[in-house]
Design an enzyme around this catalytic site. Structure first.
Site, PDB file in Angstrom:
ATOM      1  N   CYS A 157      10.155   1.637   2.149  1.00 29.13           N
ATOM      2  CA  CYS A 157      11.031   0.516   2.480  1.00 29.13           C
ATOM      3  C   CYS A 157      12.489   0.953   2.542  1.00 29.13           C
ATOM      4  O   CYS A 157      13.298   0.306   3.188  1.00 29.13           O
ATOM      5  CB  CYS A 157      10.860  -0.589   1.445  1.00 29.13           C
ATOM      6  SG  CYS A 157      11.111   0.006  -0.215  1.00 29.13           S
ATOM      7  N   TRP A 167       0.806  -1.222   0.000  1.00 34.20           N
ATOM      8  CA  TRP A 167       0.000   0.000   0.000  1.00 34.20           C
ATOM      9  C   TRP A 167       0.834   1.264   0.000  1.00 34.20           C
ATOM     10  O   TRP A 167       0.304   2.350  -0.202  1.00 34.20           O
ATOM     11  CB  TRP A 167      -0.908   0.010   1.242  1.00 34.20           C
ATOM     12  CG  TRP A 167      -0.129  -0.280   2.495  1.00 34.20           C
ATOM     13  CD1 TRP A 167       0.021  -1.493   3.108  1.00 34.20           C
ATOM     14  CD2 TRP A 167       0.676   0.640   3.247  1.00 34.20           C
ATOM     15  NE1 TRP A 167       0.864  -1.384   4.197  1.00 34.20           N
ATOM     16  CE2 TRP A 167       1.284  -0.078   4.306  1.00 34.20           C
ATOM     17  CE3 TRP A 167       0.955   2.007   3.136  1.00 34.20           C
ATOM     18  CZ2 TRP A 167       2.145   0.519   5.230  1.00 34.20           C
ATOM     19  CZ3 TRP A 167       1.815   2.600   4.055  1.00 34.20           C
ATOM     20  CH2 TRP A 167       2.393   1.851   5.087  1.00 34.20           C
ATOM     21  N   ASN A 168       2.143   1.197   0.290  1.00 41.43           N
ATOM     22  CA  ASN A 168       2.861   2.456   0.545  1.00 41.43           C
ATOM     23  C   ASN A 168       3.142   3.275  -0.717  1.00 41.43           C
ATOM     24  O   ASN A 168       3.215   4.494  -0.662  1.00 41.43           O
ATOM     25  CB  ASN A 168       4.138   2.216   1.371  1.00 41.43           C
ATOM     26  CG  ASN A 168       5.139   1.341   0.690  1.00 41.43           C
ATOM     27  OD1 ASN A 168       4.814   0.615  -0.257  1.00 41.43           O
ATOM     28  ND2 ASN A 168       6.364   1.365   1.151  1.00 41.43           N
ATOM     29  N   GLU A 182      10.894  -8.153  -3.123  1.00 41.70           N
ATOM     30  CA  GLU A 182      11.323  -6.828  -2.654  1.00 41.70           C
ATOM     31  C   GLU A 182      10.737  -6.675  -1.262  1.00 41.70           C
ATOM     32  O   GLU A 182       9.552  -6.394  -1.111  1.00 41.70           O
ATOM     33  CB  GLU A 182      10.787  -5.732  -3.590  1.00 41.70           C
ATOM     34  CG  GLU A 182      11.273  -5.822  -5.030  1.00 41.70           C
ATOM     35  CD  GLU A 182      12.697  -5.310  -5.196  1.00 41.70           C
ATOM     36  OE1 GLU A 182      13.258  -4.762  -4.233  1.00 41.70           O
ATOM     37  OE2 GLU A 182      13.247  -5.470  -6.302  1.00 41.70           O
ATOM     38  N   LEU A 183      11.551  -6.892  -0.241  1.00 43.79           N
ATOM     39  CA  LEU A 183      11.005  -7.038   1.111  1.00 43.79           C
ATOM     40  C   LEU A 183      11.396  -5.878   2.028  1.00 43.79           C
ATOM     41  O   LEU A 183      11.809  -4.825   1.571  1.00 43.79           O
ATOM     42  CB  LEU A 183      11.461  -8.386   1.675  1.00 43.79           C
ATOM     43  CG  LEU A 183      11.185  -9.585   0.757  1.00 43.79           C
ATOM     44  CD1 LEU A 183      11.707 -10.874   1.367  1.00 43.79           C
ATOM     45  CD2 LEU A 183       9.698  -9.708   0.446  1.00 43.79           C
ATOM     46  N   GLU A 204      14.431  -4.388  -9.719  1.00 47.36           N
ATOM     47  CA  GLU A 204      13.380  -3.704 -10.469  1.00 47.36           C
ATOM     48  C   GLU A 204      13.959  -2.400 -10.991  1.00 47.36           C
ATOM     49  O   GLU A 204      14.693  -1.701 -10.282  1.00 47.36           O
ATOM     50  CB  GLU A 204      12.159  -3.446  -9.578  1.00 47.36           C
ATOM     51  CG  GLU A 204      11.476  -4.759  -9.240  1.00 47.36           C
ATOM     52  CD  GLU A 204      10.155  -4.644  -8.509  1.00 47.36           C
ATOM     53  OE1 GLU A 204       9.269  -5.471  -8.753  1.00 47.36           O
ATOM     54  OE2 GLU A 204      10.021  -3.730  -7.685  1.00 47.36           O
ATOM     55  N   GLY A 237       6.605  -6.450  -0.372  1.00 45.58           N
ATOM     56  CA  GLY A 237       5.884  -6.352   0.894  1.00 45.58           C
ATOM     57  C   GLY A 237       6.797  -6.735   2.037  1.00 45.58           C
ATOM     58  O   GLY A 237       8.025  -6.615   1.933  1.00 45.58           O
ATOM     59  N   SER A 238       6.204  -7.237   3.095  1.00 46.08           N
ATOM     60  CA  SER A 238       6.984  -7.505   4.298  1.00 46.08           C
ATOM     61  C   SER A 238       7.777  -8.816   4.167  1.00 46.08           C
ATOM     62  O   SER A 238       7.398  -9.722   3.420  1.00 46.08           O
ATOM     63  CB  SER A 238       6.043  -7.596   5.501  1.00 46.08           C
ATOM     64  OG  SER A 238       5.130  -8.644   5.288  1.00 46.08           O
ATOM     65  N   LYS A 290      -2.324  -8.270  -7.955  1.00 51.20           N
ATOM     66  CA  LYS A 290      -3.188  -8.087  -6.779  1.00 51.20           C
ATOM     67  C   LYS A 290      -2.611  -6.976  -5.908  1.00 51.20           C
ATOM     68  O   LYS A 290      -1.508  -7.099  -5.392  1.00 51.20           O
ATOM     69  CB  LYS A 290      -3.275  -9.378  -5.955  1.00 51.20           C
ATOM     70  CG  LYS A 290      -4.372  -9.294  -4.912  1.00 51.20           C
ATOM     71  CD  LYS A 290      -4.122 -10.134  -3.676  1.00 51.20           C
ATOM     72  CE  LYS A 290      -3.223  -9.477  -2.671  1.00 51.20           C
ATOM     73  NZ  LYS A 290      -3.745  -8.257  -2.020  1.00 51.20           N
ATOM     74  N   PRO A 291      -3.358  -5.864  -5.755  1.00 50.50           N
ATOM     75  CA  PRO A 291      -2.861  -4.770  -4.906  1.00 50.50           C
ATOM     76  C   PRO A 291      -3.186  -5.031  -3.440  1.00 50.50           C
ATOM     77  O   PRO A 291      -3.943  -5.960  -3.127  1.00 50.50           O
ATOM     78  CB  PRO A 291      -3.672  -3.572  -5.412  1.00 50.50           C
ATOM     79  CG  PRO A 291      -4.987  -4.174  -5.820  1.00 50.50           C
ATOM     80  CD  PRO A 291      -4.684  -5.572  -6.316  1.00 50.50           C
TER      81      PRO A 291
HETATM   82  P1  NAP Z   1       2.478  -7.062   3.512  1.00 45.63           P
HETATM   83  O1  NAP Z   1       1.566  -7.154   4.671  1.00 45.63           O
HETATM   84  O2  NAP Z   1       3.507  -8.096   3.346  1.00 45.63           O
HETATM   85  O3  NAP Z   1       1.522  -6.986   2.243  1.00 45.63           O
HETATM   86  C1  NAP Z   1       2.034  -6.814   0.938  1.00 45.63           C
HETATM   87  C2  NAP Z   1       1.099  -7.441  -0.060  1.00 45.63           C
HETATM   88  O4  NAP Z   1       1.039  -8.847   0.176  1.00 45.63           O
HETATM   89  C3  NAP Z   1      -0.341  -6.947   0.017  1.00 45.63           C
HETATM   90  O5  NAP Z   1      -0.889  -6.911  -1.278  1.00 45.63           O
HETATM   91  C4  NAP Z   1      -1.018  -8.027   0.836  1.00 45.63           C
HETATM   92  O6  NAP Z   1      -2.402  -8.122   0.563  1.00 45.63           O
HETATM   93  C5  NAP Z   1      -0.307  -9.250   0.286  1.00 45.63           C
HETATM   94  N1  NAP Z   1      -0.376 -10.436   1.129  1.00 45.63           N
HETATM   95  C6  NAP Z   1      -0.365 -10.522   2.473  1.00 45.63           C
HETATM   96  N2  NAP Z   1      -0.458 -11.822   2.857  1.00 45.63           N
HETATM   97  C7  NAP Z   1      -0.537 -12.565   1.714  1.00 45.63           C
HETATM   98  C8  NAP Z   1      -0.651 -13.958   1.435  1.00 45.63           C
HETATM   99  N3  NAP Z   1      -0.717 -14.865   2.391  1.00 45.63           N
HETATM  100  N4  NAP Z   1      -0.709 -14.335   0.144  1.00 45.63           N
HETATM  101  C9  NAP Z   1      -0.649 -13.432  -0.856  1.00 45.63           C
HETATM  102  N5  NAP Z   1      -0.545 -12.104  -0.661  1.00 45.63           N
HETATM  103  C10 NAP Z   1      -0.471 -11.679   0.618  1.00 45.63           C
HETATM  104  O7  NAP Z   1       3.271  -5.684   3.500  1.00 45.63           O
HETATM  105  P2  NAP Z   1       2.717  -4.211   3.674  1.00 45.63           P
HETATM  106  O8  NAP Z   1       2.503  -3.969   5.121  1.00 45.63           O
HETATM  107  O9  NAP Z   1       1.578  -3.975   2.741  1.00 45.63           O
HETATM  108  O10 NAP Z   1       3.940  -3.351   3.123  1.00 45.63           O
HETATM  109  C11 NAP Z   1       4.947  -2.886   3.930  1.00 45.63           C
HETATM  110  C12 NAP Z   1       6.203  -3.712   3.762  1.00 45.63           C
HETATM  111  O11 NAP Z   1       6.584  -3.724   2.407  1.00 45.63           O
HETATM  112  C13 NAP Z   1       7.371  -3.125   4.513  1.00 45.63           C
HETATM  113  O12 NAP Z   1       8.085  -4.147   5.147  1.00 45.63           O
HETATM  114  C14 NAP Z   1       8.211  -2.509   3.409  1.00 45.63           C
HETATM  115  O13 NAP Z   1       9.570  -2.366   3.716  1.00 45.63           O
HETATM  116  C15 NAP Z   1       7.968  -3.435   2.289  1.00 45.63           C
HETATM  117  N6  NAP Z   1       8.271  -2.796   1.005  1.00 45.63           N
HETATM  118  C16 NAP Z   1       9.377  -3.202   0.334  1.00 45.63           C
HETATM  119  C17 NAP Z   1       9.716  -2.587  -0.855  1.00 45.63           C
HETATM  120  C18 NAP Z   1      10.943  -3.001  -1.610  1.00 45.63           C
HETATM  121  O14 NAP Z   1      11.072  -2.613  -2.757  1.00 45.63           O
HETATM  122  N7  NAP Z   1      11.845  -3.771  -1.029  1.00 45.63           N
HETATM  123  C19 NAP Z   1       8.916  -1.574  -1.368  1.00 45.63           C
HETATM  124  C20 NAP Z   1       7.797  -1.188  -0.660  1.00 45.63           C
HETATM  125  C21 NAP Z   1       7.477  -1.818   0.531  1.00 45.63           C
HETATM  126  P3  NAP Z   1      -3.499  -7.544   1.583  1.00 45.63           P
HETATM  127  O15 NAP Z   1      -3.148  -6.153   1.838  1.00 45.63           O
HETATM  128  O16 NAP Z   1      -4.751  -7.672   0.799  1.00 45.63           O
HETATM  129  O17 NAP Z   1      -3.450  -8.418   2.774  1.00 45.63           O
END
Ligand code: NAP
Length: 485
Positions: free
Chosen positions: A293, A160-161, A259-260, A465, A237-238, A184-185
């Site tokens: 991130c 979402w960020n 990308e975590l 990326e 994501g995380s 999937k967003p």
């Molecule tokens: P998140 O909770 O891991 O969610 C990211 C995405 O994964 C969302 O679309 C979420 O969907 C989905 N998701 C969650 N559980 C899932 C599952 N079991 N199966 C499939 N998809 C699933 O992370 P966030 O809180 O949104 O984002 C913050 C994190 O992203 C931070 O740790 C940040 O550092 C990291 N990030 C990394 C980068 C990079 O380039 N390295 C860039 C941006 C952000 P739902 O929302 O629908 O649950």
């Protein structure tokens, strides 16, 4: 939308249905409620597809793959270029959607649209620059070729960020390479993704080439990770979710880009230019309200510059204001949800209880707002140095020698980005060489661009990326050995 906040010029861009096989479809499960992080009001409901919808999207992408891969790179690039032009034409509306569902300031939302669109422009052209190799054969009468081929159906899961930029970083190289895609967003920010999809339809992306699904991430994720048809899985994501998805994808041996999470250090050395150091800290820490991130999570300052840096930095932090992202007077908007505010409060209280001093900002004022805050004398083992704070809280930790600073910076399982402010070329070369991260910013906190490879090492993931490296993530090189020549 139910009111005038973030009202769109083109109401068609407020889309609440999913896009599968070239059709807008209704959901099967309870819809997703989207709220405004500033007013806390639910202002839209987006469909939620279940297993059947996710499977339909995979099937649509699979059916569309041969024709899309069979187009010339120039034809694929031309469609991406049209998509880029439409995004540019609808910049304001996309930025309104971003501010409305994510909370970031409208100025930053516009910046995100521009950054996101760099990827569309870059890969529209890069499509035609993918080339193979003819390898000098070690045996007479043979020709050895390495021929690039798209991997097949790719999946993108985004956070979402940066609701638009995290998508375009995946969609543009995937489609340029000849892959088809299911995206999937995050449930918190689906509207920007759906508006982007609508513009893709208008740009002429053929049915099934790009599909967008929203809904329960566990249900959708299960289908997308298990499908043997999906050959590429790109997740941002995380770290815990990334690890789980990698486990699930391993059974079908998919190529993955992950990308975590990050926990970026910023090192400020005694010989740094003070203005540059303060500017770097401001941008690297407070961009996107700290919800990035690559945000500087740990600010290490060498003892000799400590007092001058803290007083100049405190003045800047104190001058910032937090509030409604649509109010141009604000520097940062609300955080994404109440858990995010709780985490910032927890990290601040933890550091204060361990002896840190607050030089600017303070406790969250209510709602989802968190004040830009600066803490000095933070001990190296405080929570804010060990976990991503993901909010506007800057904690300064002091260090002694160059080696001590480097050791503190590398003392984390994460390895996404790092920053350093320094004048001495030898120290810059030494430190940037030994930082265990995928990216290093020297005398700048602004490093992201579509032209450079973005990605982490260690627990921050794998893959790149942006740049020509980004398209490689969606290609395989088939080795062809032609004998008897
Ligand atoms: P998140 O909770 O891991 O969610 C990211 C995405 O994964 C969302 O679309 C979420 O969907 C989905 N998701 C969650 N559980 C899932 C599952 N079991 N199966 C499939 N998809 C699933 O992370 P966030 O809180 O949104 O984002 C913050 C994190 O992203 C931070 O740790 C940040 O550092 C990291 N990030 C990394 C980068 C990079 O380039 N390295 C860039 C941006 C952000 P739902 O929302 O629908 O649950």
């Amino acid at each position: 939308m139910t009111d005038q906040r973030g009202k769109l010029d083109e109401t068609d861009l407020l889309v609440t249905r999913d896009y599968i096989g070239g059709e807008w479809i209704d959901g099967a499960a309870k819809p997703i409620e989207v709220d405004d992080p500033f007013t806390l009001e639910v202002f839209a409901e987006v469909v939620s597809v279940g297993e059947t919808g996710a499977q339909r999207a995979v099937d649509a992408a699979s059916n569309a793959f041969p024709a899309w891969a069979g187009k010339t790179p120039g034809e694929r690039g031309a469609i991406l270029r049209r998509w880029f032009e439409l995004i540019e034409a609808h910049r304001e509306d996309l930025a309104r959607l971003i501010t409305r569902e994510n909370g970031k300031t409208f100025r930053e939302a516009r910046g995100e649209v521009d950054y996101a669109n760099q990827f569309m422009e870059f890969y529209a052209a890069e499509a035609t620059r993918v080339i193979g190799e003819i390898i000098p054969a070690p045996t007479p009468g043979r020709r050895l070729l390495a021929a690039p081929e798209p991997l097949g159906v790719a999946v993108a899961i985004t956070p979402w960020n940066f609701p638009l930029a995290m998508l375009t970083r995946k969609v543009a190289p995937a489609l340029a390479a000849g892959c088809t895609m299911v995206a999937k967003p995050a449930a918190l920010t689906p509207l920007t993704a759906l508006a982007f999809t609508r513009l893709g339809e208008e740009a002429g992306v053929p049915a099934g080439v790009f599909n967008m699904v929203t809904g329960d991430s566990g249900v959708i994720g299960k289908v997308l990770t298990a499908s043997p048809v999906v050959r590429k899985f790109s997740f941002t994501g995380s770290t815990p979710v990334g690890i789980r998805l990698a486990e699930l994808c391993s059974a079908t041996m998919k190529r993955m880009s992950l990308e975590l999470g990050g926990n970026a250090p910023l090192l400020i050395f005694d010989d740094a230019d003070l203005d540059t150091a303060v500017e770097t800290a401001m941008v690297a820490k407070f961009r996107n309200s700290g919800q990035s991130c690559i945000a500087a999570n740990r600010i290490y300052v060498q003892n000799g510059i400590r007092d001058r840096f803290l007083s100049a930095f405190a003045e800047k932090v104190d001058a910032m204001s937090a509030g409604d992202g649509f109010d141009e007077g604000n520097d940062i908007g609300p955080l994404i949800d109440s858990r995010a505010v709780d985490k910032v409060d927890d990290h601040r209280e933890d550091a204060l209880s361990r002896g840190a001093h607050c030089l600017a900002g303070g406790a969250s004022p209510g709602g989802r707002l968190a004040l830009p805050t600066l803490l000095a004398d933070v001990p190296a083992n405080a929570k804010l140095a060990e976990e991503e704070t993901f909010g506007p809280l800057a904690g300064v930790i002091c260090f002694d020698t160059v080696e001590h600073g480097l050791e503190l910076a590398n003392d984390t399982p994460f390895g996404l980005a790092a920053y350093l402010c320094c004048s001495d070329p030898a120290t810059i070369a030494h430190v940037s060489r030994h930082l265990q991260t995928g990216m290093v910013g020297i005398n700048t906190g602004l490093i992201s661009t579509a032209h450079a490879p973005f990605g982490g090492v260690k627990m921050s993931g794998m893959g790149k990326e942006g740049s020509h490296h980004g398209i490689e993530e969606y290609l395989d090189y088939k080795y062809i050995c032609h004998a008897g020549l």
